[in-house]
Scaffold this motif. Structure first.
Motif, mmCIF file in Angstrom:
data_model
loop_
_atom_site.group_PDB
_atom_site.id
_atom_site.type_symbol
_atom_site.label_atom_id
_atom_site.label_comp_id
_atom_site.label_asym_id
_atom_site.label_seq_id
_atom_site.Cartn_x
_atom_site.Cartn_y
_atom_site.Cartn_z
ATOM 1 N N LEU A 24 -1.296 -19.522 5.224
ATOM 2 C CA LEU A 24 -1.664 -18.298 4.513
ATOM 3 C C LEU A 24 -2.918 -18.475 3.671
ATOM 4 C CD1 LEU A 24 1.887 -17.136 3.367
ATOM 5 C CD2 LEU A 24 0.644 -16.538 5.441
ATOM 6 N N GLU A 25 -3.558 -19.612 3.801
ATOM 7 C CA GLU A 25 -4.752 -19.918 3.013
ATOM 8 C C GLU A 25 -5.850 -18.871 3.192
ATOM 9 O OE1 GLU A 25 -7.481 -21.571 0.515
ATOM 10 O OE2 GLU A 25 -5.393 -22.156 0.729
ATOM 11 N N PRO A 26 -6.182 -18.469 4.436
ATOM 12 C CA PRO A 26 -7.282 -17.501 4.576
ATOM 13 C C PRO A 26 -6.849 -16.041 4.470
ATOM 14 C CG PRO A 26 -6.594 -18.243 6.743
ATOM 15 C CD PRO A 26 -5.728 -18.973 5.752
ATOM 16 N N ALA A 27 -5.572 -15.779 4.291
ATOM 17 C CA ALA A 27 -5.072 -14.402 4.353
ATOM 18 C C ALA A 27 -5.383 -13.629 3.072
ATOM 19 C CB ALA A 27 -3.572 -14.400 4.601
ATOM 20 N N SER A 28 -5.827 -12.390 3.239
ATOM 21 C CA SER A 28 -6.081 -11.508 2.094
ATOM 22 C C SER A 28 -4.789 -10.802 1.687
ATOM 23 C CB SER A 28 -7.143 -10.466 2.473
ATOM 24 O OG SER A 28 -6.621 -9.573 3.453
ATOM 25 N N ASP A 29 -4.846 -10.084 0.572
ATOM 26 C CA ASP A 29 -3.681 -9.330 0.102
ATOM 27 C C ASP A 29 -3.205 -8.339 1.164
ATOM 28 O OD1 ASP A 29 -4.200 -10.717 -2.182
ATOM 29 O OD2 ASP A 29 -4.607 -8.979 -3.453
ATOM 30 N N ARG A 30 -4.140 -7.600 1.736
ATOM 31 C CA ARG A 30 -3.787 -6.573 2.711
ATOM 32 C C ARG A 30 -3.222 -7.198 3.992
ATOM 33 N NH1 ARG A 30 -5.423 -1.471 1.568
ATOM 34 N NH2 ARG A 30 -5.414 -0.840 3.779
ATOM 35 N N GLU A 31 -3.742 -8.330 4.391
ATOM 36 C CA GLU A 31 -3.233 -8.997 5.592
ATOM 37 C C GLU A 31 -1.782 -9.444 5.398
ATOM 38 O OE1 GLU A 31 -5.908 -12.142 6.550
ATOM 39 O OE2 GLU A 31 -7.629 -10.810 6.724
ATOM 40 N N ILE A 32 -1.482 -10.012 4.238
ATOM 41 C CA ILE A 32 -0.116 -10.468 3.974
ATOM 42 C C ILE A 32 0.837 -9.273 3.926
ATOM 43 C CG2 ILE A 32 1.381 -11.668 2.340
ATOM 44 C CD1 ILE A 32 -1.067 -13.289 1.447
ATOM 45 N N TYR A 33 0.411 -8.204 3.258
ATOM 46 C CA TYR A 33 1.264 -7.013 3.180
ATOM 47 C C TYR A 33 1.492 -6.437 4.576
ATOM 48 C CZ TYR A 33 3.408 -3.057 0.750
ATOM 49 O OH TYR A 33 4.317 -2.129 0.283
ATOM 50 N N ALA A 34 0.420 -6.368 5.375
ATOM 51 C CA ALA A 34 0.541 -5.831 6.738
ATOM 52 C C ALA A 34 1.469 -6.692 7.589
ATOM 53 C CB ALA A 34 -0.840 -5.741 7.379
ATOM 54 N N ALA A 35 1.409 -8.002 7.421
ATOM 55 C CA ALA A 35 2.271 -8.890 8.194
ATOM 56 C C ALA A 35 3.737 -8.662 7.848
ATOM 57 C CB ALA A 35 1.885 -10.347 7.928
ATOM 58 N N MET A 36 4.033 -8.467 6.562
ATOM 59 C CA MET A 36 5.421 -8.204 6.175
ATOM 60 C C MET A 36 5.895 -6.849 6.688
ATOM 61 S SD MET A 36 5.849 -9.855 2.345
ATOM 62 C CE MET A 36 4.315 -9.272 1.617
#
Length: 263
Positions: free
Chosen positions: A179-191
């Motif tokens: 998750l090192e390169p992941a942005s806030d929106r990417e993490i939220y979208a993945a969940m």
């Protein structure tokens, strides 16, 4: 007064009355038009902007996505799944991380340099959202309670992404990415969307505030120091044991031999 004079006078009154009604109608229409022009332009502009994004997104889809996902995003067997109902969140995650368009068929899509810029990604997301609906990433700040996020991450995420959020291996050549390169929106979208091997965390599993708390915890880890010394990638006890036996025991052994040779 003669009959003809009275008739002419009555005709003038009728014409004046009709003219007055016409003037009142024109004034009323002008007031109504002015009121409409005052309150309608913003909504009309928004609608136009949205429709332009959808239209441009459809063009991009037809150029880059249609061969795998089909003419109506219904999917193509053995090439790509249906995109009906996946929502703009899924498109944003897959396209923004460069996983789509897919370079080749393999066990898992790799993160790479994105093929589309931010504006094009938004247009593709708008088009897919328009044809089937689905999850959307909320606007605004996506970070919440860091302490709560740590608890939730350890329960829901660490088994795959490791306690350090650096990722880990799964079966059949698959893996949980770092998750090192992941942005806030990417993490939220993945969940929200559960890409590839990740489960979907709906509101019954994690509320929006709990998702934001997890994001805060993950992002804080990226800037957190290692006050205890060498972090060894924060990947847990296995590399620590390797260091202990591979370096510590060897150093102790040579130290003992050196002492024995001096005595």
């Amino acid at each position: 007064m003669t009959a003809s004079a009275a008739s002419r006078k009555g005709g003038r009154r009728n014409r004046a009355g009709r003219l007055g009604r016409v003037v009142m109608l024109v004034v009323a229409l002008g007031l109504f038009g002015g009121a409409y022009a005052t309150f309608a332009p913003t909504g009309q502009a928004d609608e136009t902007s949205s429709s332009i994004a959808v239209r441009e997104g459809q063009k991009l889809y037809n150029e880059s996505c249609i061969s795998c996902h089909g003419q109506n995003a219904q999917g193509v067997k053995d090439r790509g799944p249906s995109l009906i109902g996946v929502g703009s969140a899924s498109v944003e995650f897959q396209v923004e991380t460069g996983r789509m368009p897919l370079a080749r068929q393999e066990a898992q899509a790799q993160r790479k340099q994105p093929a589309f810029n931010d504006e094009q990604t938004d247009q593709l997301a708008a088009y897919i959202q328009s044809i089937g609906g689905g999850p959307e990433i909320p606007d605004g700040d996506l970070r919440g309670d860091e302490a709560l996020g740590g608890e939730l991450f350890r329960v829901n995420c660490s088994s795959c992404h490791a306690f350090s959020s650096n990722g880990g291996a799964l079966s059949s050549g698959k893996y949980a990415p770092s998750l090192e390169p992941a942005s806030d929106r990417e993490i939220y979208a993945a969940m929200l969307t559960g890409p590839q091997n990740m489960p979907v965390f709906g509101e019954n599993q994690l509320t929006p505030d709990e998702k934001k708390a997890i994001i805060a915890y993950v992002q804080t880890q990226k800037t957190d120091a290692d006050p205890g010394g060498w972090g060894i990638g924060r990947t847990g006890p296995v590399p620590e044991m390797v260091v202990i036996f591979g370096i510590g025991i060897v150093v102790c052994l040579f130290g003992a031999l050196w002492i024995a040779g001096k005595s």
